[in-house]
Design a protein around this motif. Sequence first.
Motif, PDB file in Angstrom:
ATOM      1  N   ARG A 129       0.828  -1.208   0.000  1.00 45.13           N
ATOM      2  CA  ARG A 129       0.000   0.000   0.000  1.00 45.13           C
ATOM      3  C   ARG A 129       0.863   1.258   0.000  1.00 45.13           C
ATOM      4  O   ARG A 129       0.628   2.189  -0.782  1.00 45.13           O
ATOM      5  CB  ARG A 129      -0.910  -0.008   1.226  1.00 45.13           C
ATOM      6  N   ASP A 130       1.863   1.281   0.865  1.00 48.01           N
ATOM      7  CA  ASP A 130       2.667   2.490   1.018  1.00 48.01           C
ATOM      8  C   ASP A 130       3.654   2.699  -0.131  1.00 48.01           C
ATOM      9  O   ASP A 130       4.067   3.833  -0.391  1.00 48.01           O
ATOM     10  CB  ASP A 130       3.432   2.433   2.343  1.00 48.01           C
ATOM     11  N   ARG A 131       4.032   1.633  -0.799  1.00 50.91           N
ATOM     12  CA  ARG A 131       5.026   1.735  -1.879  1.00 50.91           C
ATOM     13  C   ARG A 131       4.431   1.290  -3.215  1.00 50.91           C
ATOM     14  O   ARG A 131       5.103   0.683  -4.040  1.00 50.91           O
ATOM     15  CB  ARG A 131       6.250   0.887  -1.516  1.00 50.91           C
ATOM     16  N   HIS A 132       3.164   1.617  -3.404  1.00 45.30           N
ATOM     17  CA  HIS A 132       2.487   1.161  -4.614  1.00 45.30           C
ATOM     18  C   HIS A 132       3.109   1.767  -5.868  1.00 45.30           C
ATOM     19  O   HIS A 132       3.116   1.135  -6.944  1.00 45.30           O
ATOM     20  CB  HIS A 132       0.999   1.508  -4.559  1.00 45.30           C
ATOM     21  N   GLY A 133       3.640   2.975  -5.750  1.00 42.48           N
ATOM     22  CA  GLY A 133       4.299   3.577  -6.898  1.00 42.48           C
ATOM     23  C   GLY A 133       5.515   2.784  -7.350  1.00 42.48           C
ATOM     24  O   GLY A 133       5.748   2.612  -8.555  1.00 42.48           O
ATOM     25  N   GLU A 134       6.277   2.276  -6.383  1.00 36.34           N
ATOM     26  CA  GLU A 134       7.433   1.444  -6.729  1.00 36.34           C
ATOM     27  C   GLU A 134       6.984   0.136  -7.369  1.00 36.34           C
ATOM     28  O   GLU A 134       7.645  -0.397  -8.270  1.00 36.34           O
ATOM     29  CB  GLU A 134       8.266   1.164  -5.482  1.00 36.34           C
ATOM     30  N   TYR A 135       5.864  -0.386  -6.880  1.00 33.98           N
ATOM     31  CA  TYR A 135       5.326  -1.619  -7.463  1.00 33.98           C
ATOM     32  C   TYR A 135       4.936  -1.398  -8.922  1.00 33.98           C
ATOM     33  O   TYR A 135       5.265  -2.211  -9.804  1.00 33.98           O
ATOM     34  CB  TYR A 135       4.125  -2.066  -6.631  1.00 33.98           C
ATOM     35  N   GLU A 136       4.254  -0.286  -9.198  1.00 30.02           N
ATOM     36  CA  GLU A 136       3.869   0.020 -10.569  1.00 30.02           C
ATOM     37  C   GLU A 136       5.100   0.247 -11.439  1.00 30.02           C
ATOM     38  O   GLU A 136       5.123  -0.140 -12.622  1.00 30.02           O
ATOM     39  CB  GLU A 136       2.970   1.264 -10.601  1.00 30.02           C
ATOM     40  N   ALA A 137       6.143   0.854 -10.871  1.00 25.10           N
ATOM     41  CA  ALA A 137       7.370   1.058 -11.635  1.00 25.10           C
ATOM     42  C   ALA A 137       8.019  -0.273 -11.994  1.00 25.10           C
ATOM     43  O   ALA A 137       8.539  -0.450 -13.104  1.00 25.10           O
ATOM     44  CB  ALA A 137       8.336   1.925 -10.834  1.00 25.10           C
ATOM     45  N   ALA A 138       7.998  -1.218 -11.049  1.00 24.89           N
ATOM     46  CA  ALA A 138       8.562  -2.538 -11.327  1.00 24.89           C
ATOM     47  C   ALA A 138       7.782  -3.234 -12.436  1.00 24.89           C
ATOM     48  O   ALA A 138       8.365  -3.914 -13.290  1.00 24.89           O
ATOM     49  CB  ALA A 138       8.549  -3.385 -10.055  1.00 24.89           C
ATOM     50  N   LEU A 139       6.462  -3.066 -12.462  1.00 24.65           N
ATOM     51  CA  LEU A 139       5.660  -3.634 -13.536  1.00 24.65           C
ATOM     52  C   LEU A 139       6.028  -2.998 -14.878  1.00 24.65           C
ATOM     53  O   LEU A 139       6.123  -3.688 -15.901  1.00 24.65           O
ATOM     54  CB  LEU A 139       4.172  -3.421 -13.261  1.00 24.65           C
ATOM     55  N   ALA A 140       6.243  -1.699 -14.856  1.00 27.50           N
ATOM     56  CA  ALA A 140       6.591  -1.001 -16.088  1.00 27.50           C
ATOM     57  C   ALA A 140       7.934  -1.457 -16.638  1.00 27.50           C
ATOM     58  O   ALA A 140       8.168  -1.402 -17.856  1.00 27.50           O
ATOM     59  CB  ALA A 140       6.603   0.505 -15.845  1.00 27.50           C
ATOM     60  N   LEU A 141       8.816  -1.924 -15.753  1.00 19.17           N
ATOM     61  CA  LEU A 141      10.116  -2.412 -16.191  1.00 19.17           C
ATOM     62  C   LEU A 141      10.065  -3.842 -16.723  1.00 19.17           C
ATOM     63  O   LEU A 141      11.082  -4.373 -17.168  1.00 19.17           O
ATOM     64  CB  LEU A 141      11.112  -2.343 -15.031  1.00 19.17           C
ATOM     65  N   GLY A 142       8.883  -4.477 -16.636  1.00 24.42           N
ATOM     66  CA  GLY A 142       8.732  -5.797 -17.210  1.00 24.42           C
ATOM     67  C   GLY A 142       8.562  -6.933 -16.228  1.00 24.42           C
ATOM     68  O   GLY A 142       8.421  -8.089 -16.644  1.00 24.42           O
ATOM     69  N   LEU A 143       8.570  -6.656 -14.920  1.00 25.12           N
ATOM     70  CA  LEU A 143       8.376  -7.724 -13.946  1.00 25.12           C
ATOM     71  C   LEU A 143       6.917  -8.156 -13.938  1.00 25.12           C
ATOM     72  O   LEU A 143       6.022  -7.321 -14.103  1.00 25.12           O
ATOM     73  CB  LEU A 143       8.784  -7.273 -12.540  1.00 25.12           C
ATOM     74  N   VAL A 144       6.689  -9.447 -13.733  1.00 25.79           N
ATOM     75  CA  VAL A 144       5.314  -9.935 -13.588  1.00 25.79           C
ATOM     76  C   VAL A 144       4.820  -9.507 -12.214  1.00 25.79           C
ATOM     77  O   VAL A 144       5.617  -9.206 -11.314  1.00 25.79           O
ATOM     78  CB  VAL A 144       5.261 -11.471 -13.745  1.00 25.79           C
ATOM     79  N   PRO A 145       3.488  -9.441 -12.000  1.00 27.05           N
ATOM     80  CA  PRO A 145       2.962  -8.935 -10.726  1.00 27.05           C
ATOM     81  C   PRO A 145       3.531  -9.635  -9.494  1.00 27.05           C
ATOM     82  O   PRO A 145       3.834  -8.971  -8.502  1.00 27.05           O
ATOM     83  CB  PRO A 145       1.458  -9.172 -10.871  1.00 27.05           C
ATOM     84  N   ARG A 146       3.672 -10.969  -9.530  1.00 25.93           N
ATOM     85  CA  ARG A 146       4.187 -11.683  -8.356  1.00 25.93           C
ATOM     86  C   ARG A 146       5.604 -11.228  -8.020  1.00 25.93           C
ATOM     87  O   ARG A 146       5.924 -10.932  -6.862  1.00 25.93           O
ATOM     88  CB  ARG A 146       4.174 -13.187  -8.605  1.00 25.93           C
ATOM     89  N   ASP A 147       6.479 -11.170  -9.028  1.00 25.38           N
ATOM     90  CA  ASP A 147       7.861 -10.781  -8.766  1.00 25.38           C
ATOM     91  C   ASP A 147       7.968  -9.323  -8.326  1.00 25.38           C
ATOM     92  O   ASP A 147       8.783  -8.986  -7.461  1.00 25.38           O
ATOM     93  CB  ASP A 147       8.713 -11.000 -10.026  1.00 25.38           C
ATOM     94  N   ALA A 148       7.136  -8.462  -8.909  1.00 21.64           N
ATOM     95  CA  ALA A 148       7.150  -7.056  -8.501  1.00 21.64           C
ATOM     96  C   ALA A 148       6.717  -6.919  -7.049  1.00 21.64           C
ATOM     97  O   ALA A 148       7.313  -6.156  -6.270  1.00 21.64           O
ATOM     98  CB  ALA A 148       6.234  -6.242  -9.410  1.00 21.64           C
ATOM     99  N   ALA A 149       5.670  -7.664  -6.654  1.00 16.90           N
ATOM    100  CA  ALA A 149       5.203  -7.600  -5.270  1.00 16.90           C
ATOM    101  C   ALA A 149       6.249  -8.139  -4.312  1.00 16.90           C
ATOM    102  O   ALA A 149       6.465  -7.584  -3.228  1.00 16.90           O
ATOM    103  CB  ALA A 149       3.899  -8.384  -5.139  1.00 16.90           C
ATOM    104  N   LEU A 150       6.919  -9.212  -4.686  1.00 16.67           N
ATOM    105  CA  LEU A 150       7.948  -9.776  -3.817  1.00 16.67           C
ATOM    106  C   LEU A 150       9.107  -8.798  -3.623  1.00 16.67           C
ATOM    107  O   LEU A 150       9.669  -8.700  -2.531  1.00 16.67           O
ATOM    108  CB  LEU A 150       8.459 -11.094  -4.388  1.00 16.67           C
ATOM    109  N   GLU A 151       9.473  -8.092  -4.680  1.00 15.64           N
ATOM    110  CA  GLU A 151      10.555  -7.111  -4.562  1.00 15.64           C
ATOM    111  C   GLU A 151      10.219  -6.029  -3.547  1.00 15.64           C
ATOM    112  O   GLU A 151      11.098  -5.519  -2.850  1.00 15.64           O
ATOM    113  CB  GLU A 151      10.829  -6.473  -5.931  1.00 15.64           C
ATOM    114  N   ILE A 152       8.942  -5.702  -3.442  1.00 16.02           N
ATOM    115  CA  ILE A 152       8.527  -4.624  -2.547  1.00 16.02           C
ATOM    116  C   ILE A 152       8.347  -5.113  -1.110  1.00 16.02           C
ATOM    117  O   ILE A 152       8.818  -4.488  -0.157  1.00 16.02           O
ATOM    118  CB  ILE A 152       7.210  -3.995  -3.048  1.00 16.02           C
TER     119      ILE A 152
END
Length: 258
Positions: A142-165
């Motif tokens: 919730r607090d770092r949703h912008g970073e999550y969206e940025a990770a998606l934009a870089l090509g990460l799938v949703p699961r991997d982007a969420a795990l990174e955060i």
Amino acid sequence: MGPAFAAVLVVLVLIGVATVWAGRLGHARGIVTAALRAVVQLCAVALLITAVLRSWWASAGFVTLMVLVAAVTSARRVSSLRLGWPVLAPIAAGALPACALVVASGAVPLTEVVVVPIAGILIGGAMTATSLAGRRALDELRDRHGEYEAALALGLVPRDAALEICRPGVGQALVPALDQTRTVGLVTLPGAFVGVLLGGGTPVQAGATQLLVLVALLAVEAIAVAVTVELVASGLLRRPGPAPISRPPRLPVTRPAG
């Protein structure tokens, strides 16, 4: 048991309520309700435990009840009862295999009076780890949703982007179990140790029992945390409202000129 015992309990509850009220921590009512529930539930268990421990079927039913109550408690703490039911998976995946291993190995006597308390300790540890991990992971998304969206934009799938955060911070859920294990015997004498001594066991037997429980708790809580973060990353465990896990944004398609 007597008036002095009841008076001490009331004073301790009032101290807790006064402290959180003065500090504006927002859990004054929770302390009172938790204390009242503990009184009622322990009285009920004290009346039922003798009958429960006379039969393996009754003991198995009681352990199942403990798992379900732990799941309900954790679900409400992490999300809501409707959306938080997947917490049953990390609690069961952590506590039940570890309990089966401890019992099947012969490390403890195969009796109801031993198995049920150990199962309760492991289920409680899994519940606490699941609640802490789930809340922390969802807060991070919730607090770092912008970073999550940025990770998606870089090509990460949703699961991997969420795990990174959320994965780095979720490990904090293991801190209580780690500190308890590191300081056992120096800061506290936990319940299993004292229980064996009060039951007539030797200090060596008490220490061995407590060591087994603490190491089992580390394994149980590690499994619970790992499964919880996977549930959050996959979007299966979420809070009411818009889902924090979304599909990768579609990049605009450009056509070559001419």
